[in-house]
Design an enzyme around this catalytic site. Structure first.
Site, PDB file in Angstrom:
ATOM      1  N   GLY A   1       0.777  -1.240   0.000  1.00  0.00           N
ATOM      2  CA  GLY A   1       0.000   0.000   0.000  1.00  0.00           C
ATOM      3  C   GLY A   1       0.807   1.288   0.000  1.00  0.00           C
TER       4      GLY A   1
ATOM      5  N   LYS B   1       6.321  -0.296 -13.863  1.00  0.00           N
ATOM      6  CA  LYS B   1       7.621  -0.945 -13.669  1.00  0.00           C
ATOM      7  C   LYS B   1       7.904  -1.832 -14.875  1.00  0.00           C
ATOM      8  CE  LYS B   1       8.168  -3.653  -9.934  1.00  0.00           C
ATOM      9  NZ  LYS B   1       8.497  -3.541  -8.500  1.00  0.00           N
TER      10      LYS B   1
END
Ligand SMILES: C[S@@+](CC[C@H](N)C(=O)[O-])C[C@H]1O[C@@H](n2cnc3c(N)ncnc32)[C@H](O)[C@@H]1O
Length: 226
Positions: free
Chosen positions: A75, A174
């Site tokens: 998170g 990513k």
């Protein structure tokens, strides 16, 4: 964030019973300024600083109101979004459970599942202006398989961004060292005004991860454009 505290180093006393490799891991954790900083500032992951640094460089969170966080657990990235853009609606998805976060709708499901895009869209309640993906495929140790799995995640995330962003929106994902492959790069360049790659300082030097930052979404193609 106070950069000064990143410079303090701790020594790890060698304890009997600890293996050399676990000592090395512990030393790295204790001496990692980002790990300490995350603890001090209440972030759930050191990865939070990768997003902070990408935002410092590219201004990706500027004006963000509806944000999708792919691979949200535990998170850290969503915490950063909520801290820097307190009014933003955030929807996160992960295979793993994520502890509740104020202002963040959390879906525990596979992003690659057929029903995931609709679930994310429903939870968001409108087009996104920022799609983030910090997803990493679980590696199986077979180089080509790992490469394909990671590229599969990035490609699916790219299409999700193209289908759900509003014009002017941004996509950050990513990717592997070397950035996106030629086909994906050309897809991104078709749909976004600028496409850049970066390795933020918080990304460990030895890791092969990089990030692609695509900004200025041109809009969903009309039927005549396919
Ligand atoms: C590096 S972690 C994300 C860390 C996060 N950005 C943070 O700051 O806390 C990558 C996450 O991607 C998730 N992931 C990998 N493949 C996924 C998939 N197919 N669907 C959903 N989540 C996935 C993993 O479970 C893992 O939690």
């Amino acid at each position: 964030m106070t950069r000064g505290t990143r410079d303090v180093h701790k020594r790890v006393r060698t304890a009997r019973g600890r293996t050399a490799s676990s000592n090395r891991w512990l030393a790295r954790q204790l001496n990692d300024p980002y790990v300490r900083q995350a603890k001090a500032e209440g972030y759930r992951s050191r990865a939070a600083y990768k997003l902070i640094e990408l935002d410092e460089k590219f201004g990706i969170l500027k004006g963000a109101r509806r944000v999708v966080d792919l691979g949200v657990a535990p998170g850290g990235w969503s915490q950063v979004v909520r801290k820097l853009r307190p009014g933003a609606a955030v929807v996160g998805i992960d295979l793993l459970p994520t502890e509740p976060l104020e202002g963040v709708t959390l879906l525990q499901m596979d992003f690659m599942a057929d029903e995931a895009p609709a679930a994310l869209r429903d939870a968001l309640g409108g087009p996104a202006d920022l799609v983030l993906s910090d997803m990493a495929a679980n590696t199986v140790g077979h180089k080509q398989t790992d490469h394909l799995r990671t590229m599969g995640l990035v490609e699916t995330a790219t299409w999700f961004a193209i289908e759900n962003l509003e014009p002017g929106g941004a996509f950050v994902a990513k990717v592997l060292a070397g950035g996106t492959d030629a086909a994906l790069l050309s897809l991104l360049k078709t749909h976004f005004r600028t496409v850049k790659h970066a390795k933020p300082p918080a990304s460990r030097k030895g890791s092969s991860e990089w990030y692609v930052i695509a900004q200025g979404f041109k809009g969903t193609p009309g039927p005549q454009e396919g």
